[in-house]
Design a protein around this motif. Sequence first.
Motif, PDB file in Angstrom:
ATOM      1  N   GLN A 113      -9.672  -6.566   5.468  1.00 32.36           N
ATOM      2  CA  GLN A 113     -10.882  -6.589   4.654  1.00 32.36           C
ATOM      3  C   GLN A 113     -11.491  -7.983   4.574  1.00 32.36           C
ATOM      4  O   GLN A 113     -12.652  -8.142   4.265  1.00 32.36           O
ATOM      5  N   GLY A 114     -10.671  -8.983   4.832  1.00 32.60           N
ATOM      6  CA  GLY A 114     -11.128 -10.333   4.521  1.00 32.60           C
ATOM      7  C   GLY A 114     -11.533 -11.150   5.727  1.00 32.60           C
ATOM      8  O   GLY A 114     -11.606 -12.376   5.661  1.00 32.60           O
ATOM      9  N   ALA A 115     -11.841 -10.478   6.837  1.00 32.13           N
ATOM     10  CA  ALA A 115     -12.163 -11.227   8.052  1.00 32.13           C
ATOM     11  C   ALA A 115     -13.350 -12.164   7.832  1.00 32.13           C
ATOM     12  O   ALA A 115     -13.385 -13.271   8.357  1.00 32.13           O
ATOM     13  N   GLU A 116     -14.318 -11.718   7.040  1.00 28.64           N
ATOM     14  CA  GLU A 116     -15.519 -12.534   6.831  1.00 28.64           C
ATOM     15  C   GLU A 116     -15.175 -13.826   6.097  1.00 28.64           C
ATOM     16  O   GLU A 116     -15.677 -14.899   6.443  1.00 28.64           O
ATOM     17  N   GLY A 158      -7.246 -12.012  -1.986  1.00 27.87           N
ATOM     18  CA  GLY A 158      -6.050 -12.247  -1.178  1.00 27.87           C
ATOM     19  C   GLY A 158      -6.396 -12.962   0.113  1.00 27.87           C
ATOM     20  O   GLY A 158      -5.714 -13.901   0.521  1.00 27.87           O
ATOM     21  N   ALA A 159      -7.470 -12.510   0.732  1.00 33.13           N
ATOM     22  CA  ALA A 159      -7.897 -13.155   1.977  1.00 33.13           C
ATOM     23  C   ALA A 159      -8.212 -14.622   1.733  1.00 33.13           C
ATOM     24  O   ALA A 159      -7.804 -15.496   2.501  1.00 33.13           O
ATOM     25  N   LEU A 160      -8.906 -14.885   0.618  1.00 29.71           N
ATOM     26  CA  LEU A 160      -9.278 -16.268   0.328  1.00 29.71           C
ATOM     27  C   LEU A 160      -8.022 -17.126   0.107  1.00 29.71           C
ATOM     28  O   LEU A 160      -7.898 -18.224   0.648  1.00 29.71           O
ATOM     29  N   PHE A 161      -7.097 -16.608  -0.673  1.00 27.59           N
ATOM     30  CA  PHE A 161      -5.861 -17.377  -0.930  1.00 27.59           C
ATOM     31  C   PHE A 161      -5.099 -17.624   0.366  1.00 27.59           C
ATOM     32  O   PHE A 161      -4.543 -18.698   0.592  1.00 27.59           O
ATOM     33  N   ASN A 162      -5.078 -16.617   1.213  1.00 29.09           N
ATOM     34  CA  ASN A 162      -4.439 -16.799   2.514  1.00 29.09           C
ATOM     35  C   ASN A 162      -5.119 -17.908   3.314  1.00 29.09           C
ATOM     36  O   ASN A 162      -4.456 -18.708   3.968  1.00 29.09           O
ATOM     37  N   ILE A 179      -4.677  -0.218  14.747  1.00 29.74           N
ATOM     38  CA  ILE A 179      -3.690  -0.598  13.727  1.00 29.74           C
ATOM     39  C   ILE A 179      -4.002  -1.963  13.124  1.00 29.74           C
ATOM     40  O   ILE A 179      -3.510  -2.290  12.054  1.00 29.74           O
ATOM     41  N   TRP A 180      -4.825  -2.728  13.805  1.00 31.35           N
ATOM     42  CA  TRP A 180      -5.180  -4.035  13.254  1.00 31.35           C
ATOM     43  C   TRP A 180      -6.343  -3.949  12.273  1.00 31.35           C
ATOM     44  O   TRP A 180      -6.743  -4.955  11.694  1.00 31.35           O
ATOM     45  N   GLY A 181      -6.931  -2.774  12.156  1.00 31.66           N
ATOM     46  CA  GLY A 181      -8.071  -2.636  11.266  1.00 31.66           C
ATOM     47  C   GLY A 181      -9.224  -3.487  11.758  1.00 31.66           C
ATOM     48  O   GLY A 181      -9.401  -3.669  12.953  1.00 31.66           O
ATOM     49  N   ARG A 182      -9.961  -4.034  10.812  1.00 27.58           N
ATOM     50  CA  ARG A 182     -11.137  -4.805  11.217  1.00 27.58           C
ATOM     51  C   ARG A 182     -10.774  -6.062  11.991  1.00 27.58           C
ATOM     52  O   ARG A 182     -11.583  -6.571  12.766  1.00 27.58           O
ATOM     53  N   GLY A 183      -9.569  -6.547  11.791  1.00 29.92           N
ATOM     54  CA  GLY A 183      -9.120  -7.695  12.573  1.00 29.92           C
ATOM     55  C   GLY A 183      -9.245  -7.395  14.064  1.00 29.92           C
ATOM     56  O   GLY A 183      -9.694  -8.228  14.844  1.00 29.92           O
TER      57      GLY A 183
END
Lengths: 549, 233, 423
Positions: free
Chosen positions: C216-219, C261-265, C103-107
């Motif tokens: 998606q934004g882990a990297e 979104g990942a970057l803004f986060n 459920i956490w996906g790639r995280g």
Amino acid sequence: MTNPQTDGDPLWYKDAVLYEVHVRAFFDSDDDGIGDFRGLAQKLDYLQDLGANTLWLLPFYPSPLKDDGYDISSYTDVHPSYGTLDDFKLFLDQAHRRGMRVLTELVVNHTSDQHPWFQEARRSQNNPRRDWYVWSSTQERYRQARIIFTDTELSNWAWDPISKSYYWHRFFSHQPDLNYDNPAVLEEVWNIMKFWLDIGVDAFRLDAVPYLVERENTSCENLPETHAVLKHLRRRMDENYPGRFLLAEANQWPEDAVAYFGSGDECQMAFHFPLMPRMFMAVKLEDRKPIMDILQRTPALPENCQWGMFLRNHDELTLEMVTDEERDYLYDEYAKDKLTRLNLGIRRRLAPLLENDRRRVELMNGILMSLPGSPIIYYGDEIGMGDNVYVGDRNGVRTPMQWCGGWNAGFSNADPEQLYLPLISNPVYGYQTVNVESQRRFPHSILSWMKRLIVLRRSSRVFGRGTLEFLTPPNHRVLAYVRELGNERVLVVNNLSSSAQAVELDLRRFKGTIPIEMFGGNPFPRVMDRPYLLTLGPYQFYWFRLRRI
Amino acid sequence: MGDFIIKNLTDTLGNFSAMVMEFLPRLLAMTIIIVVGGVVAWIVKAILRRILLFLRFNSLFESAGITQMMPKTALPSPSDLLARLVFWVVWVSFMLFGVSALGVLALQEEISRFFLLIPQIFVALVILFVGLLIANFAARATLLAAVNANSSSPRLLSGVVRFIIVILVVTMALERIGLGHGVVLVAFAIFFGALMLGLALAFGLGGRDVARRILEKRFAEDNKEEEDGMSHL
Amino acid sequence: MSEDTFLSDEFLQQITAAGEADILAGVPTLNNARTIERTVRAIQVGLVKYFPRQRAAIVISDGGSRDGTLNLVKSIAPPDFRTMLAAPPLRTMHTLATPHRAIWGRGGAFRTIFAAADLLRVKACTVISPDLESMTPEWIEGLIRPIYRENVDFVAPIYLRHKFDGLLLKQILSPLIAAAYGYEIQEPYGGELAFSGRLAAQYMNEDVFSKEFMRQGAEVWMTTTAMAGGFRLGQSFLGPKIHAPKSGGLDLAGTIQQVVGALFNCLETHQQFWMSRNQVEAVPVFGFENDMELPAVRVDRKRMFQMFQTGVQELASVHDLILSPDTLQRIREIAKLSDREFCLPDDLWVKTVYEFAASFHHSVINRDHILQALTPLYRGRISSFLHENHEAGITDLGEKLKALRLQYQQSKSYLIERWSASA
């Protein structure tokens, strides 16, 4: 003269614990600074007490001693420094009385250039002895043969200024190779064997055996013609002297070395050269893979044959039978000091190689004694002797045996300067610290421990003759195997790493048995269907007898 | 005559002063009730806020995706909002109690009716509030999806979605207070609206991504080669 | 989810068996049965070839594949190294495989890899995508060597790309990260990267793995966290990157929503760091960088422009909430231009991106909506960029991108101003 082999098991060598010793280095009875046979005979009680039942004597024949006696100038006599032939007979008799056998060196690939045969052969091109050696007018023959002593020799051919031609030598240039294409040579070799067998020698170590015969466009190693020579000698020995054995020194990969057993009709025993560096590697890598790989690669032997297993011997720790990558690794880990490297090997004793770590010394000996094959202990390693790389060549591992902390370590009453090699005297490995006398007093000394280990090893034939089956627990730092012979089973579990490990063994095949730890005799929990959990301290090992009670 | 007047006056005054004497304590009671009510309401609010904080009420909302729907700057946090609402309800209730303590009959009737209505109004307000948020959210989601899918008339689509949800929500709210009895239209609206609400909720919350993809597929069939194999990452 | 129950007992047993490792290669998989074997082989060969003495482990962290990826991994036999290398490996190589908290996906996948790195006490850890067709054993060397031998803590990849490939990186991610965090990294979103053991431990401590943007934004998060933590950075040239074709990938809007979104986060998480940082450093590149002409990509530029125009027109009400009146005005003006005259200049583009970032930070409307509203504008920018640089060579293009980076840097104060402004 009594001869224990006549009334024993013809396969006695399968249960043997060999002790490799140099007469020169063991004990000096006539105060000339050099050990001798009378001295060795005096120390037989010590060896019996240790538990060794076969003595392997390094060459003691007359020789110019340019290669530590492997350059023989007379095959049927004893070097005067070590005594007389009668002294040898006396020693042999004493050994046999104690139920010990004696293995001597048969160095017949080459002779010394001082040997009368060679002196005759070089005298002229048509001397009858000329054909006893391998001659050539050019260096172009047998180009594919590698050079073994890369540090000293540039070619396998050496120029003989007297007869103006080249002679063939696989080792040092002062060791011309005998020509086995000449039947007279073969016959003479048999005569030499007969001489010693008649005296009562129990076994021969065939030195440099892969190199006996040369053929063009081959590596001149392991040739079929060489095997034919061995078969011939073996047949004649078996016919006339049953119960003796031949040990091949063939520094080869297991697939090639196994050829020296023939179909049970060549040598009965051969050294397992590739295993030894891999044991050192496994302990350093903390990974069982090297040991398992090489043993799984080792073919099965004929019924009457046996591997000779060793950790160290009188030569350098040879790294010929490893890959380049593995050699680099071993050099970096075990021979950081370039001085300790020689040819393709490391000239050190066991204890210094293992950084004098008692736990690792015990582990390595434990593995040696529990794997299939007959173990060989190099003299001095049972007390953890050190070495001296500064005395050149491989002499650093051939220093006098350290008996006590007194005058010349109890080795000789001669002047210290007179000794054939100086004693080890540094504070860590020196004879004041490391010696038989002090270790004999303490039950937890390495000597006492070795004795117990050998007693255990000799308590069962399963070690010498049983099958080997590896277990593959997920923890790769644990090397585990089961030895099995008849209904006797021994489980061996070794922790190759420097930290504590837990391991779960799949012992379902032995369900219901009770593991009895062999050193202490304590029973462990019964084996059930579940994985059998063991915990091991750093470098710890267990031997369990799996008993159905 | 004079006596009569005086008597009457005295009586009246007496009555008045009696009434005043009677009323004053009630007034005082009312005042006290209101003041106490204020204090009680304040305490209730404070306690409630603590409890909500302890229960992580805000993050509850956040995980449900509702906070995200509300513009952060316009509204206080959900727990604050609820606490304030409860404060006012409690205080107003006390006020009304206070007023009823005055003993005015007509007022009392109205007050009791008000008390009956309170929960209804409360619920209706909540419905209206949430409904409008949802309408807003769904409309914007539709608009964005439609634009990104390059469909023909995004604003119209978004307007329709908003309109349907608003109608539904208003109808539901009025129904709550009981102002739209028995109207067939309402029944129809509820039926139709429920359908659309379901859809809107599904599109808006249930699977924003899926819904967007469906939308895009639906409205942009001719859109296949839009990016032309270009990789933006 | 509490830390002690995150890893399954079975995985813990595998870790116990592996004990300790110097190098870890993690592969987050999800339905990669077709390519996983090849990838694992390449990793194994790379590890044995370039790090023969090091203890190495491979961790496959699977997000609930339904095509049997996990079983396939478990059945991969070690390759016949003798055909590929001069010598067999010295050591046992462990391949650990486990399903992670899907459920956490790639995280969840990354969390598993970090946990394994921590428990195995590795010195260097790399992450490799399971679906690469162009990966070679050399990548392992390229990624790990800087960490293992050069004492670098984080290695981002550099891929060989066509000049118009990866524009989202070139137009937003890379220059924005460089301006904000002060480190110039070409590929802050590389699927292949490497980090040191101590950085892995740092990652482990962050409480982000269940967050939506990690899917998606882990990297991006890993890259920026390494920057914000003051770790030593490096880049390694790997060569062309070709992913196996895969259905169900995200479209542009979805991609922007996830990645930007990942970057803004991350900007929000690290605001203390980047707001006070005011210099920009180049990050050393390891490996041999070569140039080679890659097949061009087909783009329908006019269509992009048209979508930009529609977006500006239709999303007026949304953009009103996000952008400043001035910026909006300028965008509206250029949207009226014809296809040929149209140009979305650097300064306007940077301002737009910054305003989006700030609006995202303030959550003026739903954050996903903000990100979606960026898509048409990005299309406009790409259209303009392609139009201007249609003929440009690699050098010219490099200059253009440098100018864009400078623009981002110069306008950073504007970002800070918008970001810190109370609503």
